[in-house]
Scaffold this motif. Structure first.
Motif, PDB file in Angstrom:
ATOM      1  N   ALA A  61       6.624   7.021  -5.646  1.00 43.75           N
ATOM      2  CA  ALA A  61       6.622   6.536  -4.263  1.00 43.75           C
ATOM      3  C   ALA A  61       5.817   5.240  -4.209  1.00 43.75           C
ATOM      4  N   PRO A  62       6.399   4.124  -4.657  1.00 44.74           N
ATOM      5  CA  PRO A  62       5.670   2.850  -4.659  1.00 44.74           C
ATOM      6  C   PRO A  62       5.271   2.424  -3.247  1.00 44.74           C
ATOM      7  N   THR A  63       4.195   1.663  -3.162  1.00 44.55           N
ATOM      8  CA  THR A  63       3.737   1.097  -1.892  1.00 44.55           C
ATOM      9  C   THR A  63       3.619  -0.417  -2.043  1.00 44.55           C
ATOM     10  N   PRO A  64       3.717  -1.157  -0.936  1.00 47.21           N
ATOM     11  CA  PRO A  64       3.623  -2.619  -1.028  1.00 47.21           C
ATOM     12  C   PRO A  64       2.250  -3.073  -1.515  1.00 47.21           C
TER      13      PRO A  64
ATOM     14  N   ASN B  15       5.679  -4.335  -5.130  1.00 48.82           N
ATOM     15  CA  ASN B  15       5.228  -2.961  -4.964  1.00 48.82           C
ATOM     16  C   ASN B  15       4.347  -2.541  -6.126  1.00 48.82           C
TER      17      ASN B  15
ATOM     18  N   VAL C 210       2.561   1.262  -8.004  1.00 45.21           N
ATOM     19  CA  VAL C 210       2.544   2.719  -8.039  1.00 45.21           C
ATOM     20  C   VAL C 210       1.677   3.170  -9.206  1.00 45.21           C
TER      21      VAL C 210
END
Length: 284
Positions: free
Chosen positions: A263-266, A273, A275
């Motif tokens: 679930a990568p995030t910015p 991204n 993670v």
């Protein structure tokens, strides 16, 4: 560049490359297998085929079509593709059923050993202006008891933004998006790369004809391939997928597991991204 690759990346060329890689990496293994084991497995497999023929009243026309297709699979060099897509996930499941550490999954046909050796924080080899969303993939490698594993090997390879793998499609640099990252003295690694795209397995060869005849789709979700190892520990081969991505729920290779979904995030500066995913290795 994309148009050139699309025109020339054929199933036959990809299959031939996968077959040749397999031949150079592994011997047949036949001499190492107990004849009783071969007898058991071969007999049960053949018997299972007999059961299918009887249960479904297979006709001679269907039988001849099967023979022609099996011959063509070999001529297309697609046995590695066929086995890796439809069979390997069950072999992996059985092989790793007693592991306590991180989950594994299939290797697939596109692994190439001896990728460039890189430091604990590294950017994978890629073309200038490599298309896609940048990704910082980071984590730590430990043993099942939590002990960091300094110098652990994190081999990584994946498709590009068009779904192609270097050395299996024309026009790509030899080691594009492939690397052998060496973790630091605390088992940490940081890998800068690009998010891969979902892709169809080659459909212009025998596997594609099976897919069309059965009315299946040919898609694999976007994923990172990894092999993680350290002295005194079991090698883990795995793939990591992206939450919400296309075909995570219906991967043709049936290789997705809940534990393998990222679930990568910015990144704070909006440049892409990131993670974090840690690997836990079982003792050998």
């Amino acid at each position: 560049m994309t148009d050139i690759i699309t025109e020339q990346a054929t199933a036959a060329a990809s299959g031939a490359a996968a077959t040749e890689r397999f031949r150079t990496r592994r011997h047949s293994g036949a001499a190492d297998v107990d004849t009783r084991r071969v007898d058991t497995l071969a007999t049960e497999l053949i018997t299972a085929v007999h059961d299918v023929v009887r249960r479904h009243k297979v006709t001679y026309a269907e039988y001849d079509a099967l023979k022609a297709w099996l011959i063509q699979v070999g001529q297309d060099g697609e046995w590695p593709l066929f086995l890796d897509v439809w069979v390997e996930h069950v072999v992996e499941e059985v092989a790793s059923e007693n592991r306590e550490g991180s989950k594994g999954t299939i290797e697939g046909p596109y692994y190439v050993p001896d990728a460039p050796r890189l430091p604990a924080e590294a950017t994978l080899p890629m073309r200038d202006g490599e298309e896609g969303t940048s990704l910082l993939f980071q984590g730590r490698v430990t043993s099942v008891d939590g002990t960091p594993l300094p110098g652990a090997a994190v081999e990584i390879w994946h498709a590009d933004n068009d779904g192609y793998y270097s050395q299996f499609a024309p026009g790509l640099p030899e080691w594009n998006l492939r690397g052998h990252v060496v973790a630091d003295d605390q088992g940490n690694f940081k890998i800068h790369t690009m998010e891969p795209a979902p892709y169809q397995i080659p459909t212009d060869g025998s596997c594609g004809r099976l897919i069309a005849a059965a009315g299946w789709h040919a898609w694999r979700p976007a994923h990172l391939h990894l092999k993680v190892s350290a002295p005194g520990h079991q090698l883990i081969t795995t793939q990591l997928y992206f939450q919400g991505g296309s075909h995570v729920e219906d991967d043709i290779a049936q290789a997705v597991k809940p534990e393998l979904i990222l679930a990568p995030t910015p990144v704070g500066d909006g440049s892409g991204n990131e993670v974090t995913y840690d690997f836990v290795l079982d003792k050998a």
